[in-house]
Design a protein around this motif. Structure first.
Motif, PDB file in Angstrom:
ATOM      1  N   VAL A  53      10.572 -20.173  19.753  1.00 49.52           N
ATOM      2  CA  VAL A  53       9.396 -19.331  19.524  1.00 49.52           C
ATOM      3  C   VAL A  53       8.630 -19.792  18.295  1.00 49.52           C
ATOM      4  O   VAL A  53       7.401 -19.895  18.316  1.00 49.52           O
ATOM      5  CB  VAL A  53       9.821 -17.851  19.371  1.00 49.52           C
ATOM      6  N   ALA A 253       3.707 -16.905  16.141  1.00 48.27           N
ATOM      7  CA  ALA A 253       4.557 -17.632  17.080  1.00 48.27           C
ATOM      8  C   ALA A 253       3.882 -18.952  17.415  1.00 48.27           C
ATOM      9  O   ALA A 253       2.663 -19.087  17.298  1.00 48.27           O
ATOM     10  CB  ALA A 253       4.801 -16.818  18.346  1.00 48.27           C
ATOM     11  N   VAL A 358       6.453 -14.310  24.259  1.00 46.32           N
ATOM     12  CA  VAL A 358       6.642 -13.177  23.355  1.00 46.32           C
ATOM     13  C   VAL A 358       5.725 -12.047  23.790  1.00 46.32           C
ATOM     14  O   VAL A 358       4.580 -12.292  24.203  1.00 46.32           O
ATOM     15  CB  VAL A 358       6.319 -13.576  21.894  1.00 46.32           C
ATOM     16  N   GLU A 496      10.917 -12.726  24.633  1.00 44.54           N
ATOM     17  CA  GLU A 496      11.156 -12.050  23.357  1.00 44.54           C
ATOM     18  C   GLU A 496      10.201 -10.869  23.232  1.00 44.54           C
ATOM     19  O   GLU A 496       8.992 -11.023  23.374  1.00 44.54           O
ATOM     20  CB  GLU A 496      10.929 -13.002  22.190  1.00 44.54           C
TER      21      GLU A 496
END
Length: 624
Positions: A53, A253, A358, A496
């Protein structure tokens, strides 16, 4: 977001320990499909799987300091790593650009007590070979999981219970009957417990240190006790200073990021702040329900998406698809969880992973802002007093509202933790006694399990009755149910999920404010609503709480009837030996005939049986 595991101890010998670690690490490849790594010395073995990430090129784990004086594996993200790195920069030469090395060097410099300075969601294992010291720790709220099993000379730990089972821990798989009672009462396990004897979940905000001759478990953070004084306007102003920064910090990220969007207050506020912080259209994701009995939030989500100009993606869950995927969903829970909103969360995560790595989500808002109606209702019962509570049934009947036996029982209960938990109770004590083939640990075991929390409830309620309720949900429901659900369902798809409302600074602000500022007599989330009105259109800011209204009752009578009759059929119940077949069949029959709605109870039993088939009935573990 990643997964890690380890064995402190001989593990049955060097080769056996290697086989165990390999099996454990492989079992959670879904948590980290991008990379893997191990560390081993004569005392410990660590395994790691990585979902890349941040710092895609140099973020390999485990990360070691010079001379291997310290080694770390960390699952999660540290959002303030840039500030900490700047502080450490003069005394350290960094070999990576990510957050994990920053955490390692901070802990190496300042000791394990420096965990209090980490703002993020995390669980980690830190090994210091020179001192033979292992430190395990979790974030404040238990966003990231960590299970521990001590057996013989071994201390095994992992991000998932399934990983421990893959490594042969524990040797004997027996259900923890006290935790089973907690699960059937509240639909989730206690935040410190586990479904199996010999395994436990390291509690949120806890640090465990183990070294020769010394073992210490420390709670390193607790919510503030004394509320600070502020007006509603001052509270909103402080929130306006903190929340945008928290959202922006959690957008950091090196991969695509999006937002779970239901169209409600919490997710719409997050989406708006995220849209302001990103370059280009924000990715948003929504899920709705198809079939009879379904109420969908998709129209509200679409409205917000249009207002934001987001790159919006949505999915309509059809009951037939749920039937096909049910076995996989229940197995992915990594333990019994009777919260049916895990199903839409699984589909939302699958959808989001096609477009992002994410996603931001609104978990934690109801606990810190005061969003659950039961928090208001239970406080209102205190205000009514004994005489007022006795008049409630009369008032409800006069208004044409039903008066259930559960409500009558609640009205007779004294204020306290027991009454608060009664609002969310699935099986009552007498119903459990009628259900179980062999007696579970009796109801007093739950009182003992919750005794420290009950004492904190009493001391908090004396000063602030509203905050006592909010903090109970923060300590029980949030880490026991919501965060478990989001972690397992998202990581099943290698996604995530971050929760900005649980940012350290935002939570510190809200938890220290008087409960009356957060929750009114008729409405909750007063501070967030006031802030939202300044940034969102009125029709969005004023929208009532809905949540995932999962049509479980209709599903069980329709497309899920076959798996219900399989998982909870008489043959299955007799084979499992936990329940009285006649009691279960009575629940199933009455529900299918629509004479009673037993959907909550049946879903709890169904989720438990589905997990046991996946985790306990299938041979797992390696030969020592």
């Amino acid at each position: 977001m990643c997964g890690f595991c380890g064995i402190l101890g001989p593990g049955g010998g060097l080769e056996a320990r290697r086989r165990r670690l390999a099996a454990m690490t492989a079992s959670f490849a879904h948590r980290g499909p991008d990379d893997s790594g191990t560390f081993e010395d004569e005392h410990i073995a660590l395994g790691f799987r990585r979902l890349a990430v941040i710092d895609l090129e140099t973020g390999h784990q485990p990360i070691r300091l010079e001379g291997d004086r310290a080694v770390i594996v960390l699952n999660g993200e540290i959002y303030n790593f840039r500030e900490l790195r700047a502080e450490l920069g003069g005394a350290a030469v960094f070999r990576t650009r990510g957050d994990v090395e920053v955490a390692l060097r901070l802990l190496d410099r300042d000791g394990s007590g420096a965990v209090t300075r980490l703002n993020g969601m995390f669980a980690f294992a830190l090994w210091e070979p020179g001192r033979r010291r292992l430190t395990l720790a979790r974030d404040r709220f238990g966003i990231k999981p960590l299970f521990v099993c001590e057996e013989g000379d071994d201390l095994a730990f992992a991000s998932e219970l399934g990983a421990l089972l893959a490594g042969g821990y524990p040797t004997t798989r027996r259900l923890d009957r006290r935790e089973l009672r907690h699960y059937l009462a509240q639909r989730y396990l206690s935040p410190r417990g586990c479904a199996l004897e010999g395994v436990r979940s390291l509690a949120p905000a806890t640090r465990l240190e183990v070294e020769p001759g010394r073992r210490q478990e420390t709670i390193y953070w607790q919510p503030p006790v004394a509320p600070c004084r502020a007006t509603l306007a001052e509270a909103e102003e402080r929130l306006a200073c903190l929340l945008p920064g928290a959202v922006e910090g959690q957008l950091v990220a090196d991969v695509p990021v999006g937002v779970f969007l239901s169209g409600g207050l919490d997710s719409s506020t997050l989406a708006l702040l995220a849209a302001r912080a990103v370059c280009g259209p924000l990715r948003t994701f929504s899920v709705g329900f198809g079939g009879p009995g379904a109420v969908s939030e998709l129209p509200a989500a679409r409205q917000v998406a249009r207002l934001l100009g987001s790159d919006h993606h949505e999915i309509l869950m059809e009951p037939a698809e749920v039937r096909t995927d049910l076995e996989c969903i229940l197995a992915s829970l990594d333990g019994p969880l009777g919260d049916a909103t895990a199903v839409p969360t699984w589909y939302m995560s699958r959808l989001a992973r096609r477009h992002a790595v994410v996603a931001l989500s609104g978990e934690g808002a109801d606990e810190i802002f005061g969003g659950y109606p039961r928090q208001r209702y239970d406080t209102l019962l205190d205000r009514l007093g004994r005489v007022g509570r006795s008049a409630v049934p009369w008032g409800l009947r006069l208004a044409g509202r039903p008066v259930t036996t559960r409500l009558q029982s609640r009205l007779r209960m004294a204020p306290g933790l027991g009454r608060q938990l009664h609002w969310s109770r699935v099986f009552l004590a007498e119903e459990l006694d009628a259900l179980c083939r062999e007696p579970l640990a009796d109801e007093r075991c739950l009182d003992a399990l919750h005794a420290p929390l009950a004492e904190r409830w009493r001391s908090r309620a004396a000063a602030d009755p509203v905050n006592a309720r909010l903090l109970t949900d923060l300590e029980l429901f949030l880490p026991g149910d919501l965060l478990v659900k989001v972690d397992r369902m998202s990581m099943a798809h290698s996604l995530e999920v971050r929760v900005p409302y649980l940012d350290n600074a935002v939570a510190d602000l809200l938890l220290a404010l008087p409960g009356g500022l957060k929750v009114g007599t008729r409405v909750g989330k007063r501070i967030l609503r006031r802030y939202a009105k300044s940034v969102l259109p009125p029709q969005v800011a004023a929208r009532r709480k809905q949540g995932f209204d999962v049509p479980v009752a209709a599903w069980l009578r329709g497309p899920l009837r076959e798996p219900l009759c399989d998982l909870l059929g008489e043959a299955s119940v007799r084979r499992r030996g936990l329940w009285r077949p006649d009691a279960v069949q009575s629940l199933v029959r009455e529900h299918l005939e629509s004479t009673r709605d037993h959907s909550e109870k049946l879903w709890c039993l169904l989720a438990l049986e589905g997990w046991m088939r996946a985790a306990l009935d299938t041979p797992r573990g390696v030969a020592p």
